[in-house]
Write a protein that holds these residues in place. Structure first.
Motif, PDB file in Angstrom:
ATOM      1  N   UNK A   4       0.565  -6.859  14.256  1.00 15.14           N
ATOM      2  CA  UNK A   4       0.987  -8.414  14.424  1.00 15.14           C
ATOM      3  C   UNK A   4       2.393  -8.459  14.672  1.00 15.14           C
ATOM      4  N   UNK A   5       3.308  -7.748  13.956  1.00 13.33           N
ATOM      5  CA  UNK A   5       4.773  -8.086  14.162  1.00 13.33           C
ATOM      6  C   UNK A   5       4.903  -7.419  15.819  1.00 13.33           C
ATOM      7  N   UNK A   8       3.581  -9.850  18.469  1.00 21.03           N
ATOM      8  CA  UNK A   8       4.324 -10.971  18.574  1.00 21.03           C
ATOM      9  C   UNK A   8       5.792 -10.624  19.348  1.00 21.03           C
ATOM     10  N   UNK A  11       5.040 -10.115  22.928  1.00 25.32           N
ATOM     11  CA  UNK A  11       4.937 -11.498  23.719  1.00 25.32           C
ATOM     12  C   UNK A  11       5.928 -12.094  23.723  1.00 25.32           C
ATOM     13  N   UNK A  15       8.454 -13.203  27.576  1.00 24.74           N
ATOM     14  CA  UNK A  15       8.875 -14.485  27.948  1.00 24.74           C
ATOM     15  C   UNK A  15      10.360 -14.654  28.225  1.00 24.74           C
ATOM     16  N   UNK A  16      11.254 -13.636  27.576  1.00 22.02           N
ATOM     17  CA  UNK A  16      12.531 -13.691  27.585  1.00 22.02           C
ATOM     18  C   UNK A  16      13.320 -13.695  28.925  1.00 22.02           C
ATOM     19  N   UNK A 102      14.988 -13.135  15.037  1.00 23.61           N
ATOM     20  CA  UNK A 102      14.714 -13.617  13.816  1.00 23.61           C
ATOM     21  C   UNK A 102      15.780 -13.840  13.109  1.00 23.61           C
ATOM     22  N   UNK A 104      18.832 -15.124  13.933  1.00 20.13           N
ATOM     23  CA  UNK A 104      19.724 -16.365  14.073  1.00 20.13           C
ATOM     24  C   UNK A 104      18.738 -17.706  14.097  1.00 20.13           C
ATOM     25  N   UNK A 105      17.415 -17.565  14.043  1.00 19.91           N
ATOM     26  CA  UNK A 105      16.552 -18.776  14.270  1.00 19.91           C
ATOM     27  C   UNK A 105      16.148 -18.933  12.725  1.00 19.91           C
ATOM     28  N   UNK A 107      13.974 -17.379  11.374  1.00 18.49           N
ATOM     29  CA  UNK A 107      12.441 -16.961  11.202  1.00 18.49           C
ATOM     30  C   UNK A 107      12.210 -15.730  10.098  1.00 18.49           C
ATOM     31  N   UNK A 108      13.191 -15.160   9.829  1.00 19.64           N
ATOM     32  CA  UNK A 108      13.291 -14.079   8.881  1.00 19.64           C
ATOM     33  C   UNK A 108      12.808 -14.626   7.240  1.00 19.64           C
ATOM     34  N   UNK A 110      10.752 -17.237   7.085  1.00 19.91           N
ATOM     35  CA  UNK A 110       9.323 -17.409   7.233  1.00 19.91           C
ATOM     36  C   UNK A 110       8.598 -16.286   6.991  1.00 19.91           C
ATOM     37  N   UNK A 111       9.107 -15.309   7.859  1.00 19.69           N
ATOM     38  CA  UNK A 111       8.312 -14.045   7.914  1.00 19.69           C
ATOM     39  C   UNK A 111       8.178 -13.295   6.452  1.00 19.69           C
ATOM     40  N   UNK A 125       8.607  -3.532  14.597  1.00 19.49           N
ATOM     41  CA  UNK A 125       9.610  -3.926  15.561  1.00 19.49           C
ATOM     42  C   UNK A 125       9.959  -2.781  16.208  1.00 19.49           C
ATOM     43  N   UNK A 302      19.931 -17.389  10.153  1.00 13.98           N
ATOM     44  CA  UNK A 302      20.269 -18.740  10.751  1.00 13.98           C
ATOM     45  C   UNK A 302      21.657 -19.174  10.664  1.00 13.98           C
TER      46      UNK A 302
END
Lengths: 305, 244
Positions: A4-5, A8, A11, A15-16, A102, A104-105, A107-108, A110-111, A125, A302
Protein backbone atom coordinates in the motif's frame (compact mmCIF):
# COMPACT_ATOMS: atom_id res chain seq x y z
CA UNK A 1 0.77 -2.51 4.19
CA UNK A 2 4.17 -2.48 2.47
CA UNK A 3 2.52 -2.73 -0.94
CA UNK A 4 0.00 0.00 0.00
CA UNK A 5 2.80 2.42 0.93
CA UNK A 6 4.81 1.47 -2.16
CA UNK A 7 1.81 1.83 -4.53
CA UNK A 8 0.96 5.26 -3.13
CA UNK A 9 4.56 6.38 -3.52
CA UNK A 10 4.74 5.16 -7.12
CA UNK A 11 1.50 6.95 -7.97
CA UNK A 12 2.69 10.15 -6.30
CA UNK A 13 6.07 10.09 -8.11
CA UNK A 14 4.34 9.52 -11.44
CA UNK A 15 2.55 12.84 -10.98
CA UNK A 16 5.46 14.97 -9.74
CA UNK A 17 6.71 17.36 -12.41
CA UNK A 18 10.18 17.73 -10.90
CA UNK A 19 10.68 14.00 -10.93
CA UNK A 20 9.25 13.58 -14.43
CA UNK A 21 11.57 16.33 -15.73
CA UNK A 22 14.62 14.61 -14.19
CA UNK A 23 13.48 11.27 -15.60
CA UNK A 24 13.00 12.81 -19.05
CA UNK A 25 16.52 14.25 -18.91
CA UNK A 26 18.02 10.89 -17.94
CA UNK A 27 16.26 9.00 -20.74
CA UNK A 28 17.21 11.80 -23.17
CA UNK A 29 20.86 11.49 -22.12
CA UNK A 30 20.65 7.72 -22.64
CA UNK A 31 19.38 8.39 -26.15
CA UNK A 32 22.14 11.00 -26.58
CA UNK A 33 24.75 8.40 -25.55
CA UNK A 34 23.45 6.14 -28.31
CA UNK A 35 23.25 9.04 -30.79
CA UNK A 36 26.83 10.12 -30.04
CA UNK A 37 28.01 6.54 -30.41
CA UNK A 38 26.10 6.14 -33.69
CA UNK A 39 27.38 9.49 -34.99
CA UNK A 40 31.05 8.76 -34.26
CA UNK A 41 30.60 5.23 -35.61
CA UNK A 42 29.04 6.58 -38.80
CA UNK A 43 31.70 9.25 -39.30
CA UNK A 44 34.58 6.82 -38.83
CA UNK A 45 33.01 4.20 -41.11
CA UNK A 46 32.41 6.84 -43.82
CA UNK A 47 36.03 8.01 -43.58
CA UNK A 48 37.12 4.36 -43.62
CA UNK A 49 35.01 3.61 -46.73
CA UNK A 50 36.52 6.61 -48.53
CA UNK A 51 40.02 5.53 -47.50
CA UNK A 52 39.34 1.99 -48.72
CA UNK A 53 38.21 3.35 -52.14
CA UNK A 54 41.30 5.60 -52.34
CA UNK A 55 43.61 2.78 -51.37
CA UNK A 56 41.90 0.41 -53.84
CA UNK A 57 42.28 3.00 -56.62
CA UNK A 58 46.00 3.14 -55.84
CA UNK A 59 46.16 -0.64 -55.78
CA UNK A 60 47.01 -0.74 -52.09
CA UNK A 61 45.51 -3.20 -49.53
CA UNK A 62 43.00 -1.75 -47.09
CA UNK A 63 43.30 -2.26 -43.31
CA UNK A 64 40.34 -3.93 -41.55
CA UNK A 65 37.33 -1.83 -40.49
CA UNK A 66 38.30 -0.41 -37.04
CA UNK A 67 34.80 -1.09 -35.71
CA UNK A 68 35.23 -4.79 -36.32
CA UNK A 69 37.96 -4.63 -33.66
CA UNK A 70 35.84 -2.71 -31.18
CA UNK A 71 33.24 -4.30 -28.90
CA UNK A 72 29.65 -3.69 -29.96
CA UNK A 73 28.75 -2.04 -26.65
CA UNK A 74 31.56 0.52 -26.90
CA UNK A 75 28.94 2.72 -28.55
CA UNK A 76 27.31 3.08 -25.13
CA UNK A 77 30.48 3.69 -23.13
CA UNK A 78 29.22 7.19 -22.20
CA UNK A 79 26.51 5.56 -20.07
CA UNK A 80 29.19 4.62 -17.53
CA UNK A 81 29.60 8.37 -16.98
CA UNK A 82 25.94 9.42 -17.27
CA UNK A 83 24.68 7.00 -14.63
CA UNK A 84 26.92 8.30 -11.79
CA UNK A 85 26.24 11.88 -12.81
CA UNK A 86 22.63 12.33 -13.99
CA UNK A 87 21.30 8.97 -12.79
CA UNK A 88 22.59 9.48 -9.26
CA UNK A 89 21.02 12.95 -9.07
CA UNK A 90 17.71 11.52 -10.27
CA UNK A 91 17.95 8.81 -7.60
CA UNK A 92 18.72 11.40 -4.91
CA UNK A 93 15.66 13.37 -5.92
CA UNK A 94 13.52 10.25 -5.94
CA UNK A 95 14.62 9.26 -2.43
CA UNK A 96 14.27 12.81 -1.14
CA UNK A 97 10.75 13.30 -2.51
CA UNK A 98 9.51 9.98 -1.18
CA UNK A 99 10.17 10.99 2.45
CA UNK A 100 10.28 14.80 2.40
CA UNK A 101 6.71 15.08 1.06
CA UNK A 102 5.32 13.15 4.01
CA UNK A 103 7.47 15.20 6.38
CA UNK A 104 6.73 18.69 5.07
CA UNK A 105 3.00 18.18 4.50
CA UNK A 106 2.43 16.66 7.92
CA UNK A 107 1.12 13.48 6.33
CA UNK A 108 3.47 11.46 8.51
CA UNK A 109 1.16 12.29 11.43
CA UNK A 110 -1.84 10.89 9.61
CA UNK A 111 0.00 7.82 8.36
CA UNK A 112 1.30 6.80 11.78
CA UNK A 113 -2.09 7.26 13.43
CA UNK A 114 -3.04 4.25 11.27
CA UNK A 115 -2.26 0.57 11.65
CA UNK A 116 0.88 0.73 9.52
CA UNK A 117 4.10 0.13 11.44
CA UNK A 118 7.24 2.17 10.91
CA UNK A 119 9.05 -0.90 9.58
CA UNK A 120 6.32 -1.47 6.98
CA UNK A 121 6.40 2.22 6.05
CA UNK A 122 10.20 2.21 5.58
CA UNK A 123 10.09 -1.02 3.58
CA UNK A 124 7.29 0.35 1.40
CA UNK A 125 9.27 3.51 0.66
CA UNK A 126 12.45 1.55 -0.15
CA UNK A 127 10.46 -0.88 -2.32
CA UNK A 128 8.90 2.05 -4.22
CA UNK A 129 12.34 3.58 -4.83
CA UNK A 130 13.70 0.22 -6.00
CA UNK A 131 10.74 -0.33 -8.36
CA UNK A 132 10.93 3.24 -9.72
CA UNK A 133 14.63 2.87 -10.45
CA UNK A 134 14.06 -0.50 -12.10
CA UNK A 135 11.39 1.01 -14.38
CA UNK A 136 13.62 3.99 -15.23
CA UNK A 137 16.58 1.76 -16.05
CA UNK A 138 14.43 -0.64 -18.09
CA UNK A 139 13.32 2.36 -20.16
CA UNK A 140 16.97 3.41 -20.51
CA UNK A 141 17.90 -0.14 -21.54
CA UNK A 142 15.18 -0.15 -24.19
CA UNK A 143 16.59 3.13 -25.54
CA UNK A 144 20.12 1.63 -25.51
CA UNK A 145 18.99 -1.48 -27.43
CA UNK A 146 17.22 0.74 -29.97
CA UNK A 147 20.43 2.81 -30.33
CA UNK A 148 22.44 -0.36 -31.00
CA UNK A 149 19.94 -1.53 -33.62
CA UNK A 150 20.11 1.84 -35.38
CA UNK A 151 23.91 2.11 -35.20
CA UNK A 152 24.71 -1.45 -36.23
CA UNK A 153 21.76 -1.93 -38.62
CA UNK A 154 21.20 -5.32 -37.01
CA UNK A 155 19.61 -6.74 -33.87
CA UNK A 156 22.05 -7.16 -30.94
CA UNK A 157 23.06 -10.69 -30.01
CA UNK A 158 21.78 -12.38 -26.87
CA UNK A 159 25.22 -11.94 -25.32
CA UNK A 160 25.11 -8.19 -25.96
CA UNK A 161 21.61 -7.88 -24.51
CA UNK A 162 22.73 -9.97 -21.54
CA UNK A 163 25.72 -7.69 -20.92
CA UNK A 164 23.47 -4.67 -21.23
CA UNK A 165 21.08 -6.26 -18.71
CA UNK A 166 23.95 -6.86 -16.29
CA UNK A 167 25.14 -3.27 -16.72
CA UNK A 168 21.69 -1.85 -15.98
CA UNK A 169 21.30 -4.30 -13.07
CA UNK A 170 24.52 -2.98 -11.55
CA UNK A 171 23.39 0.58 -12.28
CA UNK A 172 20.14 -0.16 -10.40
CA UNK A 173 22.09 -1.25 -7.33
CA UNK A 174 24.37 1.79 -7.60
CA UNK A 175 21.46 4.24 -7.96
CA UNK A 176 19.61 2.60 -5.07
CA UNK A 177 22.49 3.78 -2.86
CA UNK A 178 21.73 7.38 -3.84
CA UNK A 179 17.97 6.98 -3.42
CA UNK A 180 18.68 5.76 0.12
CA UNK A 181 21.01 8.73 0.71
CA UNK A 182 18.14 11.03 -0.39
CA UNK A 183 15.76 9.33 2.06
CA UNK A 184 18.27 9.38 4.90
CA UNK A 185 19.05 13.09 4.61
CA UNK A 186 15.33 13.90 4.38
CA UNK A 187 14.81 12.04 7.66
CA UNK A 188 17.78 13.68 9.35
CA UNK A 189 16.90 17.27 8.48
CA UNK A 190 13.58 19.03 9.05
CA UNK A 191 14.33 21.59 6.34
CA UNK A 192 13.78 20.32 2.80
CA UNK A 193 16.44 22.56 1.27
CA UNK A 194 19.06 21.48 3.81
CA UNK A 195 18.15 17.83 3.31
CA UNK A 196 18.55 18.13 -0.46
CA UNK A 197 21.82 20.05 -0.11
CA UNK A 198 23.17 17.40 2.26
CA UNK A 199 22.24 14.68 -0.23
CA UNK A 200 24.00 16.60 -3.01
CA UNK A 201 27.03 16.95 -0.75
CA UNK A 202 27.09 13.19 -0.23
CA UNK A 203 26.83 12.70 -4.01
CA UNK A 204 29.79 15.05 -4.59
CA UNK A 205 31.91 13.23 -2.01
CA UNK A 206 31.07 9.76 -3.35
CA UNK A 207 31.36 10.68 -7.03
CA UNK A 208 34.28 13.10 -7.05
CA UNK A 209 36.12 13.57 -3.75
CA UNK A 210 36.77 9.95 -2.77
CA UNK A 211 37.79 8.89 -6.32
CA UNK A 212 40.17 11.87 -6.45
CA UNK A 213 42.11 10.44 -3.52
CA UNK A 214 41.85 6.79 -4.48
CA UNK A 215 42.92 7.44 -8.06
CA UNK A 216 45.77 9.85 -7.35
CA UNK A 217 44.04 13.17 -8.07
CA UNK A 218 43.76 12.49 -11.78
CA UNK A 219 40.71 14.44 -12.93
CA UNK A 220 39.89 12.10 -15.82
CA UNK A 221 39.89 9.12 -13.48
CA UNK A 222 36.99 10.56 -11.52
CA UNK A 223 34.84 10.28 -14.63
CA UNK A 224 36.28 7.45 -16.66
CA UNK A 225 37.15 3.89 -15.72
CA UNK A 226 40.93 4.01 -16.01
CA UNK A 227 42.92 1.04 -14.72
CA UNK A 228 45.59 1.69 -12.09
CA UNK A 229 45.89 5.46 -12.48
CA UNK A 230 47.76 6.13 -9.23
CA UNK A 231 51.13 7.79 -9.62
CA UNK A 232 53.39 5.22 -8.03
CA UNK A 233 55.98 7.84 -7.11
CA UNK A 234 53.56 9.64 -4.80
CA UNK A 235 53.60 8.02 -1.39
CA UNK A 236 50.46 9.82 -0.18
CA UNK A 237 48.36 8.58 -3.07
CA UNK A 238 49.83 5.10 -2.79
CA UNK A 239 48.36 5.06 0.72
CA UNK A 240 45.01 6.62 -0.18
CA UNK A 241 44.71 4.22 -3.12
CA UNK A 242 44.42 1.41 -0.59
CA UNK A 243 40.91 2.70 0.05
CA UNK A 244 39.94 2.14 -3.58
CA UNK A 245 37.87 -1.00 -2.81
CA UNK A 246 35.46 1.16 -0.79
CA UNK A 247 35.25 3.87 -3.45
CA UNK A 248 31.94 2.70 -4.85
CA UNK A 249 31.96 5.20 -7.72
CA UNK A 250 35.24 3.76 -8.99
CA UNK A 251 34.16 0.18 -8.38
CA UNK A 252 30.93 0.82 -10.27
CA UNK A 253 32.70 2.41 -13.24
CA UNK A 254 35.37 -0.28 -13.48
CA UNK A 255 32.84 -3.12 -13.13
CA UNK A 256 30.59 -1.45 -15.73
CA UNK A 257 33.50 -1.12 -18.16
CA UNK A 258 34.18 -4.83 -17.68
CA UNK A 259 30.54 -5.75 -18.27
CA UNK A 260 30.33 -3.58 -21.40
CA UNK A 261 33.74 -4.93 -22.50
CA UNK A 262 35.08 -1.42 -23.05
CA UNK A 263 38.17 -1.94 -20.86
CA UNK A 264 40.94 -4.58 -20.87
CA UNK A 265 39.31 -7.70 -19.44
CA UNK A 266 39.97 -8.99 -15.94
CA UNK A 267 38.91 -12.26 -14.26
CA UNK A 268 35.15 -12.47 -13.63
CA UNK A 269 35.73 -12.91 -9.90
CA UNK A 270 37.50 -9.55 -9.76
CA UNK A 271 34.47 -7.88 -11.36
CA UNK A 272 32.14 -9.64 -8.93
CA UNK A 273 34.27 -8.43 -6.02
CA UNK A 274 33.90 -4.85 -7.31
CA UNK A 275 30.10 -5.17 -6.98
CA UNK A 276 30.32 -6.34 -3.35
CA UNK A 277 31.15 -2.89 -1.82
CA UNK A 278 28.25 -1.31 -3.72
CA UNK A 279 25.89 -4.00 -2.40
CA UNK A 280 27.25 -3.65 1.14
CA UNK A 281 26.78 0.14 1.11
CA UNK A 282 23.21 -0.29 -0.21
CA UNK A 283 22.36 -2.78 2.57
CA UNK A 284 23.93 -0.57 5.27
CA UNK A 285 22.05 2.50 4.03
CA UNK A 286 18.76 0.57 3.85
CA UNK A 287 19.27 -0.49 7.47
CA UNK A 288 20.11 3.12 8.41
CA UNK A 289 16.90 4.38 6.75
CA UNK A 290 14.89 1.77 8.70
CA UNK A 291 16.46 2.94 11.97
CA UNK A 292 15.91 6.62 11.12
CA UNK A 293 12.22 6.00 10.35
CA UNK A 294 11.86 4.19 13.70
CA UNK A 295 13.40 7.14 15.56
CA UNK A 296 11.91 10.00 13.60
CA UNK A 297 9.34 12.17 15.39
CA UNK A 298 6.57 12.38 12.79
CA UNK A 299 4.30 14.18 15.28
CA UNK A 300 6.35 17.33 14.65
CA UNK A 301 6.32 17.09 10.89
CA UNK A 302 5.06 19.96 8.71
CA UNK A 303 7.51 22.35 10.34
CA UNK A 304 9.63 22.37 7.20
CA UNK A 305 9.58 24.95 4.43
CA UNK B 1 -17.04 -2.85 23.76
CA UNK B 2 -17.23 -2.12 27.46
CA UNK B 3 -15.43 0.43 29.62
CA UNK B 4 -14.52 4.00 28.84
CA UNK B 5 -13.39 5.12 25.39
CA UNK B 6 -10.35 6.95 26.72
CA UNK B 7 -8.57 6.61 30.03
CA UNK B 8 -5.46 8.49 31.17
CA UNK B 9 -3.69 7.89 34.46
CA UNK B 10 -0.97 10.21 35.71
CA UNK B 11 -0.14 10.92 32.10
CA UNK B 12 2.90 13.08 31.50
CA UNK B 13 5.23 14.07 28.72
CA UNK B 14 8.42 16.10 28.45
CA UNK B 15 10.29 17.53 25.47
CA UNK B 16 14.03 17.84 26.06
CA UNK B 17 13.52 17.82 29.81
CA UNK B 18 10.67 20.37 29.80
CA UNK B 19 7.54 18.88 31.33
CA UNK B 20 4.67 19.90 29.03
CA UNK B 21 2.08 17.52 30.44
CA UNK B 22 1.88 16.15 33.96
CA UNK B 23 -0.36 14.03 36.15
CA UNK B 24 -3.33 14.06 33.81
CA UNK B 25 -6.07 11.75 35.06
CA UNK B 26 -8.98 11.76 32.66
CA UNK B 27 -11.73 9.34 31.67
CA UNK B 28 -14.01 9.86 28.70
CA UNK B 29 -17.02 7.61 28.34
CA UNK B 30 -18.27 6.14 25.09
CA UNK B 31 -20.53 8.32 22.99
CA UNK B 32 -19.30 11.57 24.51
CA UNK B 33 -18.25 14.62 22.55
CA UNK B 34 -15.38 15.89 24.65
CA UNK B 35 -14.07 19.43 24.26
CA UNK B 36 -10.48 19.86 25.38
CA UNK B 37 -9.77 23.51 26.14
CA UNK B 38 -6.59 25.36 26.95
CA UNK B 39 -4.20 28.10 25.86
CA UNK B 40 -1.70 27.57 23.08
CA UNK B 41 1.07 25.42 24.48
CA UNK B 42 -1.12 24.06 27.30
CA UNK B 43 -0.41 20.48 26.16
CA UNK B 44 -3.60 19.69 24.19
CA UNK B 45 -1.86 18.61 21.00
CA UNK B 46 0.72 16.63 22.98
CA UNK B 47 -2.18 14.75 24.61
CA UNK B 48 -3.70 13.97 21.21
CA UNK B 49 -0.30 12.93 19.87
CA UNK B 50 0.00 10.43 22.73
CA UNK B 51 -3.55 9.12 22.29
CA UNK B 52 -3.07 8.67 18.54
CA UNK B 53 0.22 6.80 19.25
CA UNK B 54 2.38 9.38 17.46
CA UNK B 55 4.52 9.86 20.55
CA UNK B 56 5.09 7.79 23.65
CA UNK B 57 4.26 9.28 27.06
CA UNK B 58 7.22 9.75 29.34
CA UNK B 59 5.04 9.23 32.42
CA UNK B 60 1.81 7.39 33.24
CA UNK B 61 -0.47 5.38 31.00
CA UNK B 62 -3.14 6.05 28.37
CA UNK B 63 -5.74 3.60 27.14
CA UNK B 64 -8.00 3.95 24.11
CA UNK B 65 -10.84 1.44 23.94
CA UNK B 66 -9.08 -0.39 26.77
CA UNK B 67 -5.82 -0.79 24.82
CA UNK B 68 -2.51 0.71 25.92
CA UNK B 69 -1.23 3.30 23.43
CA UNK B 70 2.34 2.06 23.76
CA UNK B 71 2.19 -1.72 24.10
CA UNK B 72 -0.97 -2.28 22.03
CA UNK B 73 -0.42 0.37 19.36
CA UNK B 74 -1.80 -1.79 16.54
CA UNK B 75 -5.08 -2.34 18.42
CA UNK B 76 -5.42 1.35 19.28
CA UNK B 77 -4.78 2.57 15.73
CA UNK B 78 -7.24 0.07 14.28
CA UNK B 79 -10.13 1.88 15.87
CA UNK B 80 -9.27 5.59 15.94
CA UNK B 81 -9.60 8.41 13.44
CA UNK B 82 -7.48 11.55 13.53
CA UNK B 83 -7.81 14.96 11.95
CA UNK B 84 -4.79 17.22 12.63
CA UNK B 85 -5.13 20.97 12.86
CA UNK B 86 -3.71 21.60 9.42
CA UNK B 87 -5.20 19.17 6.93
CA UNK B 88 -2.89 18.33 4.06
CA UNK B 89 -3.04 15.40 1.74
CA UNK B 90 -1.03 14.31 -1.28
CA UNK B 91 -1.72 17.26 -3.59
CA UNK B 92 -0.97 15.34 -6.81
CA UNK B 93 -3.54 12.69 -5.95
CA UNK B 94 -7.32 12.92 -6.17
CA UNK B 95 -9.51 12.93 -3.08
CA UNK B 96 -10.58 9.33 -3.80
CA UNK B 97 -6.97 8.19 -4.25
CA UNK B 98 -5.95 9.83 -0.96
CA UNK B 99 -8.90 8.31 0.88
CA UNK B 100 -8.30 4.86 -0.62
CA UNK B 101 -4.71 5.02 0.59
CA UNK B 102 -5.76 5.85 4.16
CA UNK B 103 -8.53 3.23 4.10
CA UNK B 104 -6.01 0.58 3.02
CA UNK B 105 -3.58 1.70 5.74
CA UNK B 106 -6.41 1.05 8.21
CA UNK B 107 -6.94 -2.44 6.84
CA UNK B 108 -10.32 -1.76 5.17
CA UNK B 109 -10.94 -4.68 2.80
CA UNK B 110 -13.13 -2.98 0.20
CA UNK B 111 -11.45 0.40 0.33
CA UNK B 112 -13.07 1.84 -2.80
CA UNK B 113 -16.54 1.08 -1.54
CA UNK B 114 -15.73 2.54 1.89
CA UNK B 115 -14.45 5.71 0.21
CA UNK B 116 -17.58 6.08 -1.94
CA UNK B 117 -19.85 5.54 1.09
CA UNK B 118 -17.88 8.03 3.20
CA UNK B 119 -17.94 10.73 0.54
CA UNK B 120 -21.63 10.11 0.08
CA UNK B 121 -22.23 10.34 3.84
CA UNK B 122 -20.39 13.66 3.98
CA UNK B 123 -22.24 14.84 0.87
CA UNK B 124 -19.07 15.56 -1.09
CA UNK B 125 -18.98 12.83 -3.76
CA UNK B 126 -18.34 15.51 -6.38
CA UNK B 127 -14.84 15.99 -4.95
CA UNK B 128 -13.81 12.36 -5.47
CA UNK B 129 -11.98 12.71 -8.78
CA UNK B 130 -10.47 16.14 -8.23
CA UNK B 131 -6.85 16.59 -7.20
CA UNK B 132 -6.55 17.74 -3.59
CA UNK B 133 -3.98 20.40 -4.52
CA UNK B 134 -6.77 22.50 -6.06
CA UNK B 135 -9.05 22.39 -2.99
CA UNK B 136 -10.13 25.32 -0.80
CA UNK B 137 -9.63 25.14 2.99
CA UNK B 138 -13.24 24.05 3.47
CA UNK B 139 -12.98 21.28 0.88
CA UNK B 140 -9.72 20.06 2.38
CA UNK B 141 -11.37 19.96 5.79
CA UNK B 142 -14.22 17.81 4.48
CA UNK B 143 -11.79 15.40 2.84
CA UNK B 144 -9.75 15.47 6.06
CA UNK B 145 -12.81 14.33 8.01
CA UNK B 146 -13.48 11.70 5.35
CA UNK B 147 -9.98 10.22 5.82
CA UNK B 148 -10.51 10.23 9.59
CA UNK B 149 -13.76 8.23 9.41
CA UNK B 150 -13.32 6.14 6.24
CA UNK B 151 -12.59 3.04 8.35
CA UNK B 152 -15.48 3.78 10.75
CA UNK B 153 -13.44 4.23 13.95
CA UNK B 154 -15.17 4.29 17.30
CA UNK B 155 -13.08 7.22 18.59
CA UNK B 156 -12.38 10.35 16.58
CA UNK B 157 -9.66 12.86 17.50
CA UNK B 158 -10.00 16.39 16.12
CA UNK B 159 -7.21 18.91 16.69
CA UNK B 160 -8.44 22.50 16.22
CA UNK B 161 -10.86 21.39 13.50
CA UNK B 162 -12.31 24.86 12.92
CA UNK B 163 -8.95 26.54 12.22
CA UNK B 164 -9.10 28.51 8.98
CA UNK B 165 -12.77 27.76 8.29
CA UNK B 166 -15.32 30.44 7.40
CA UNK B 167 -18.63 30.62 9.36
CA UNK B 168 -20.40 28.37 6.83
CA UNK B 169 -17.58 25.84 7.10
CA UNK B 170 -17.71 25.93 10.89
CA UNK B 171 -21.46 25.36 10.82
CA UNK B 172 -21.08 22.44 8.42
CA UNK B 173 -18.35 20.93 10.60
CA UNK B 174 -20.54 21.25 13.69
CA UNK B 175 -23.37 19.37 11.96
CA UNK B 176 -20.92 16.72 10.78
CA UNK B 177 -19.54 16.13 14.28
CA UNK B 178 -23.04 15.86 15.74
CA UNK B 179 -24.03 13.52 12.91
CA UNK B 180 -21.02 11.24 13.41
CA UNK B 181 -21.78 11.03 17.11
CA UNK B 182 -25.51 10.43 16.54
CA UNK B 183 -25.44 8.19 13.42
CA UNK B 184 -22.24 6.23 13.91
CA UNK B 185 -21.96 6.42 17.70
CA UNK B 186 -18.44 7.86 17.55
CA UNK B 187 -16.80 9.22 20.66
CA UNK B 188 -15.28 12.57 19.71
CA UNK B 189 -12.23 14.11 21.39
CA UNK B 190 -11.86 17.69 20.20
CA UNK B 191 -9.07 20.17 20.90
CA UNK B 192 -10.37 23.65 20.24
CA UNK B 193 -10.23 27.34 21.00
CA UNK B 194 -13.73 27.94 19.67
CA UNK B 195 -15.71 28.15 22.91
CA UNK B 196 -18.94 28.88 21.08
CA UNK B 197 -18.54 25.59 19.21
CA UNK B 198 -17.78 23.71 22.41
CA UNK B 199 -20.95 24.99 24.03
CA UNK B 200 -23.01 23.95 20.98
CA UNK B 201 -21.46 20.56 20.31
CA UNK B 202 -19.73 19.09 23.35
CA UNK B 203 -21.32 16.99 26.07
CA UNK B 204 -18.28 17.20 28.35
CA UNK B 205 -15.38 19.59 28.68
CA UNK B 206 -11.90 19.48 30.15
CA UNK B 207 -9.55 22.40 30.72
CA UNK B 208 -5.80 22.02 30.52
CA UNK B 209 -3.60 24.73 32.02
CA UNK B 210 0.19 24.53 31.64
CA UNK B 211 0.07 20.78 31.18
CA UNK B 212 -2.25 20.17 34.12
CA UNK B 213 -5.90 19.18 33.93
CA UNK B 214 -7.71 21.76 36.07
CA UNK B 215 -11.33 20.94 35.26
CA UNK B 216 -13.49 18.20 33.78
CA UNK B 217 -17.25 17.85 33.86
CA UNK B 218 -20.35 17.65 31.69
CA UNK B 219 -21.66 20.80 30.04
CA UNK B 220 -24.79 20.55 32.14
CA UNK B 221 -22.87 20.28 35.41
CA UNK B 222 -20.56 23.08 34.32
CA UNK B 223 -23.51 25.43 33.94
CA UNK B 224 -24.62 24.51 37.49
CA UNK B 225 -21.11 24.99 38.91
CA UNK B 226 -20.85 28.49 37.49
CA UNK B 227 -24.39 29.91 37.76
CA UNK B 228 -23.16 33.50 37.75
CA UNK B 229 -21.31 33.27 34.45
CA UNK B 230 -23.13 34.23 31.25
CA UNK B 231 -21.22 32.06 28.80
CA UNK B 232 -18.63 29.32 28.52
CA UNK B 233 -16.10 32.01 27.69
CA UNK B 234 -16.70 33.64 31.07
CA UNK B 235 -16.41 30.26 32.80
CA UNK B 236 -13.20 29.45 30.94
CA UNK B 237 -11.61 32.79 31.83
CA UNK B 238 -12.54 32.29 35.47
CA UNK B 239 -11.14 28.74 35.53
CA UNK B 240 -7.84 29.81 34.03
CA UNK B 241 -7.62 32.75 36.41
CA UNK B 242 -7.11 35.20 33.58
CA UNK B 243 -8.17 38.84 34.01
CA UNK B 244 -11.74 39.45 32.82
Amino acid sequence: MISTVASQQLLSLRRQRVFLAALGMFVAMTAAAGLLGWSSHNTIVRVYDQAVKLLAANGQPAPPNPFLLKPELSLLSNMVVYVPLLGALLALLLGHLSVADDESTGLGRLIFSRRVSRTEYAMGKIAAAAISLAVILLAAMAVSVASLVVANQTAPTIEVVGRLGLFYGLSWLYLLVFALVGMGTALLSRRRSLALLSAMGAWLVITFTIPQFTSGLRPTASLNPIADPVGTSQRFFQITALARPISIAEQYKTASAQILATAPSEPVLHTVMRVVPVAVVAVVLAAAVMVLVQRHDFSRSSNGE
Amino acid sequence: MNGPAIEMQELGHSYNGDLVLHDVDLTIDRGEIFGFLGHNGAGKTTTVNILTTLIKPTLGTALVNGHDVVSERHLVTADIGYLPSEVRMYPHMTAAENLTFFAELSGVEDAKRAVAETLDYLDCSELADRRVGSFSTGMRQRIGIAQAIVHRPSVLFLDEPTAGLDPAGIRQLRQTILGLNRDLGMTVFMNTHQLSEVSRVCTTIGVLNRGELIYKDSMEATAHHFPDEMSLEDIYVRMEGAPT
